[in-house]
Design a protein around this motif. Structure first.
Motif, PDB file in Angstrom:
ATOM      1  N   LEU A 236       0.851  -1.186   0.000  1.00 21.58           N
ATOM      2  CA  LEU A 236       0.000   0.000   0.000  1.00 21.58           C
ATOM      3  C   LEU A 236       0.884   1.232   0.000  1.00 21.58           C
ATOM      4  O   LEU A 236       1.853   1.321   0.758  1.00 21.58           O
ATOM      5  CB  LEU A 236      -0.888   0.036   1.254  1.00 21.58           C
ATOM      6  CG  LEU A 236      -1.927  -1.056   1.446  1.00 21.58           C
ATOM      7  CD1 LEU A 236      -2.667  -0.831   2.755  1.00 21.58           C
ATOM      8  CD2 LEU A 236      -2.912  -1.076   0.291  1.00 21.58           C
ATOM      9  N   GLY A 237       0.509   2.204  -0.827  1.00 22.04           N
ATOM     10  CA  GLY A 237       1.247   3.450  -0.781  1.00 22.04           C
ATOM     11  C   GLY A 237       1.945   3.789  -2.077  1.00 22.04           C
ATOM     12  O   GLY A 237       1.885   3.038  -3.049  1.00 22.04           O
ATOM     13  N   PRO A 238       2.575   4.980  -2.043  1.00 20.05           N
ATOM     14  CA  PRO A 238       2.718   5.867  -0.873  1.00 20.05           C
ATOM     15  C   PRO A 238       1.368   6.461  -0.443  1.00 20.05           C
ATOM     16  O   PRO A 238       0.535   6.787  -1.269  1.00 20.05           O
ATOM     17  CB  PRO A 238       3.681   6.945  -1.361  1.00 20.05           C
ATOM     18  CG  PRO A 238       3.518   6.945  -2.844  1.00 20.05           C
ATOM     19  CD  PRO A 238       3.229   5.543  -3.241  1.00 20.05           C
ATOM     20  N   LEU A 239       1.195   6.603   0.876  1.00 18.87           N
ATOM     21  CA  LEU A 239      -0.054   7.096   1.461  1.00 18.87           C
ATOM     22  C   LEU A 239       0.142   8.507   1.977  1.00 18.87           C
ATOM     23  O   LEU A 239       1.157   8.819   2.611  1.00 18.87           O
ATOM     24  CB  LEU A 239      -0.494   6.188   2.621  1.00 18.87           C
ATOM     25  CG  LEU A 239      -0.645   4.699   2.297  1.00 18.87           C
ATOM     26  CD1 LEU A 239      -0.854   3.903   3.573  1.00 18.87           C
ATOM     27  CD2 LEU A 239      -1.807   4.480   1.334  1.00 18.87           C
ATOM     28  N   ARG A 240      -0.838   9.365   1.708  1.00 25.02           N
ATOM     29  CA  ARG A 240      -0.797  10.740   2.214  1.00 25.02           C
ATOM     30  C   ARG A 240      -2.200  11.178   2.590  1.00 25.02           C
ATOM     31  O   ARG A 240      -3.180  10.763   1.991  1.00 25.02           O
ATOM     32  CB  ARG A 240      -0.219  11.710   1.173  1.00 25.02           C
ATOM     33  CG  ARG A 240       1.275  11.555   0.937  1.00 25.02           C
ATOM     34  CD  ARG A 240       1.844  12.671   0.081  1.00 25.02           C
ATOM     35  NE  ARG A 240       3.263  12.514  -0.117  1.00 25.02           N
ATOM     36  CZ  ARG A 240       4.193  12.959   0.739  1.00 25.02           C
ATOM     37  NH1 ARG A 240       3.819  13.619   1.828  1.00 25.02           N
ATOM     38  NH2 ARG A 240       5.472  12.782   0.476  1.00 25.02           N
ATOM     39  N   VAL A 270      -2.312  -4.591  10.546  1.00 22.56           N
ATOM     40  CA  VAL A 270      -0.942  -4.186  10.255  1.00 22.56           C
ATOM     41  C   VAL A 270      -0.834  -2.679  10.458  1.00 22.56           C
ATOM     42  O   VAL A 270      -1.843  -1.995  10.690  1.00 22.56           O
ATOM     43  CB  VAL A 270      -0.537  -4.577   8.820  1.00 22.56           C
ATOM     44  CG1 VAL A 270      -0.578  -6.092   8.662  1.00 22.56           C
ATOM     45  CG2 VAL A 270      -1.459  -3.931   7.794  1.00 22.56           C
ATOM     46  N   ALA A 271       0.378  -2.153  10.396  1.00 22.41           N
ATOM     47  CA  ALA A 271       0.601  -0.742  10.691  1.00 22.41           C
ATOM     48  C   ALA A 271       1.369  -0.069   9.568  1.00 22.41           C
ATOM     49  O   ALA A 271       2.198  -0.691   8.892  1.00 22.41           O
ATOM     50  CB  ALA A 271       1.362  -0.579  12.011  1.00 22.41           C
ATOM     51  N   VAL A 272       1.088   1.217   9.369  1.00 19.95           N
ATOM     52  CA  VAL A 272       1.808   2.030   8.389  1.00 19.95           C
ATOM     53  C   VAL A 272       3.202   2.341   8.921  1.00 19.95           C
ATOM     54  O   VAL A 272       3.385   2.622  10.116  1.00 19.95           O
ATOM     55  CB  VAL A 272       1.041   3.338   8.117  1.00 19.95           C
ATOM     56  CG1 VAL A 272       1.838   4.249   7.188  1.00 19.95           C
ATOM     57  CG2 VAL A 272      -0.334   3.043   7.532  1.00 19.95           C
ATOM     58  N   ALA A 273       4.203   2.307   8.042  1.00 22.75           N
ATOM     59  CA  ALA A 273       5.578   2.678   8.396  1.00 22.75           C
ATOM     60  C   ALA A 273       6.172   3.436   7.219  1.00 22.75           C
ATOM     61  O   ALA A 273       6.211   2.909   6.099  1.00 22.75           O
ATOM     62  CB  ALA A 273       6.413   1.439   8.719  1.00 22.75           C
ATOM     63  N   GLY A 274       6.576   4.678   7.473  1.00 20.13           N
ATOM     64  CA  GLY A 274       7.158   5.482   6.404  1.00 20.13           C
ATOM     65  C   GLY A 274       6.189   5.780   5.286  1.00 20.13           C
ATOM     66  O   GLY A 274       6.599   5.937   4.140  1.00 20.13           O
ATOM     67  N   GLY A 275       4.904   5.856   5.607  1.00 15.88           N
ATOM     68  CA  GLY A 275       3.905   6.177   4.600  1.00 15.88           C
ATOM     69  C   GLY A 275       3.520   5.009   3.715  1.00 15.88           C
ATOM     70  O   GLY A 275       2.835   5.200   2.707  1.00 15.88           O
ATOM     71  N   GLN A 276       3.931   3.779   4.082  1.00 20.22           N
ATOM     72  CA  GLN A 276       3.624   2.609   3.270  1.00 20.22           C
ATOM     73  C   GLN A 276       3.254   1.428   4.161  1.00 20.22           C
ATOM     74  O   GLN A 276       3.497   1.436   5.374  1.00 20.22           O
ATOM     75  CB  GLN A 276       4.821   2.215   2.389  1.00 20.22           C
ATOM     76  CG  GLN A 276       5.146   3.203   1.278  1.00 20.22           C
ATOM     77  CD  GLN A 276       6.234   2.673   0.365  1.00 20.22           C
ATOM     78  OE1 GLN A 276       7.064   1.858   0.760  1.00 20.22           O
ATOM     79  NE2 GLN A 276       6.227   3.135  -0.884  1.00 20.22           N
TER      80      GLN A 276
END
Length: 304
Positions: A236-240, A270-276
């Motif tokens: 997933l991502g990049p997420l903004r 799960v968790a987002v890390a670094g926008g992904q």
């Protein structure tokens, strides 16, 4: 002769045996469990579900058996029908993310409960109820502020400490209730929704009742996360967010594998890390769809 007379008097004065008092009837059996990230409530309604969260207790009333979303950060929930009976309790991991529950069957609208004024302030009142912001973006740390301004007939503020019951009803049937005391005629309540949609707010104090509405939307830029799923791994991502900022590391994402009939056969948080988000997915029998949920947004991907 005298002895027989005394014995007869003692027998006549003996009190009659009292009938045993009936025991209280047990309360209606209630069960509460966590299934697919939501609370599953079973029992003869109405059932009151109370969840402990860092922001305070969240109370919901379930008119019929069904599912409820887990409030954000809830660590413990209990359900009970009426005042009698032993409540059902479930423990939740601290800070567990919320998954929207399936919509419950529509119920008849309930009349908002009213809270009586103190004996020293039984006066006719009026007032206003407002919710800011009117449109809230999930995930962007925005908080709803619910403000009830309660006035007496002469437009003066009601006495400090006048209780006001505040209620929020969400699009999936979830309900949050809080009681706040006035200061200079104003009672305030802050809360953050867990699901996107239209919310209805009610304030009640004495005979005064007011209503207001507000909308919660996904704060994700583009409303849907960019996703690539190969059957063995998901990216997933990049997420903004809509304001351009990256989601905080640790922002929760819920994954669910569904069969053709919609049954959940696998789920993970799960968790987002670094926008992904990058995660390996297992082989899941009968799965045909992978559903990804993040901050009020949702995307469904075919399971290869």
């Amino acid at each position: 002769m005298r002895r027989l007379l005394l014995l007869g008097l003692l027998v006549a004065c003996r009190p009659a045996p009292q009938a045993a008092l009936p025991s209280a009837a047990p309360g209606s059996p209630v069960t509460l469990r966590v299934q697919a990230g939501a609370l599953q409530v079973q029992g003869a309604g109405p059932v009151t579900v109370t969840c402990d969260t860092p922001a305070g207790p969240v109370v919901r009333v379930q008119a019929a058996p069904g599912r409820l979303a887990v409030p954000p950060g809830a660590v413990r929930c209990e359900a009970a029908a009426g005042e009698a009976g032993r409540p059902a309790v479930v423990e939740l991991p601290a800070g567990s993310p919320t998954t929207p529950a399936a919509p419950a069957p529509p119920a008849a609208p309930a009349t908002p409960a009213t809270t009586a004024f103190p004996a020293s302030s039984r006066v006719a009142v009026s007032g206003t109820l407002r919710v800011t912001p009117g449109r809230l973006s999930l995930g962007e740390r925005e908080v709803w502020t619910v403000t009830a301004d309660v006035r007496a007939r002469d437009r003066r503020a009601v006495p400090d400490g006048t209780p006001v019951e505040l209620r929020a009803a969400g699009p999936l049937g979830e309900t949050a209730v809080a009681t706040r005391l006035t200061v200079n005629g104003v009672a305030r309540w802050s809360l953050t929704p867990a699901t996107a949609g239209r919310f209805t707010f009610t304030a009640a104090s004495g005979a005064w009742v007011a209503r207001a509405g507000a909308q919660a939307v996904s704060g994700l830029l583009g409303q849907r996360p960019r996703a690539v799923f190969t059957g063995r791994g998901l990216t997933l991502g990049p997420l903004r967010w809509q304001d351009g900022a990256l989601p905080d590391d640790g922002t929760p994402v819920r994954l669910r594998a569904l069969t053709r009939s919609g049954r959940v056969v696998w789920s993970a948080d799960v968790a987002v890390a670094g926008g992904q988000v990058q995660v390996d997915t297992p082989r899941v029998r009968d799965a045909v769809t992978l559903r990804v949920e993040l901050a009020g947004s949702e995307v469904s991907l075919p399971w290869p």
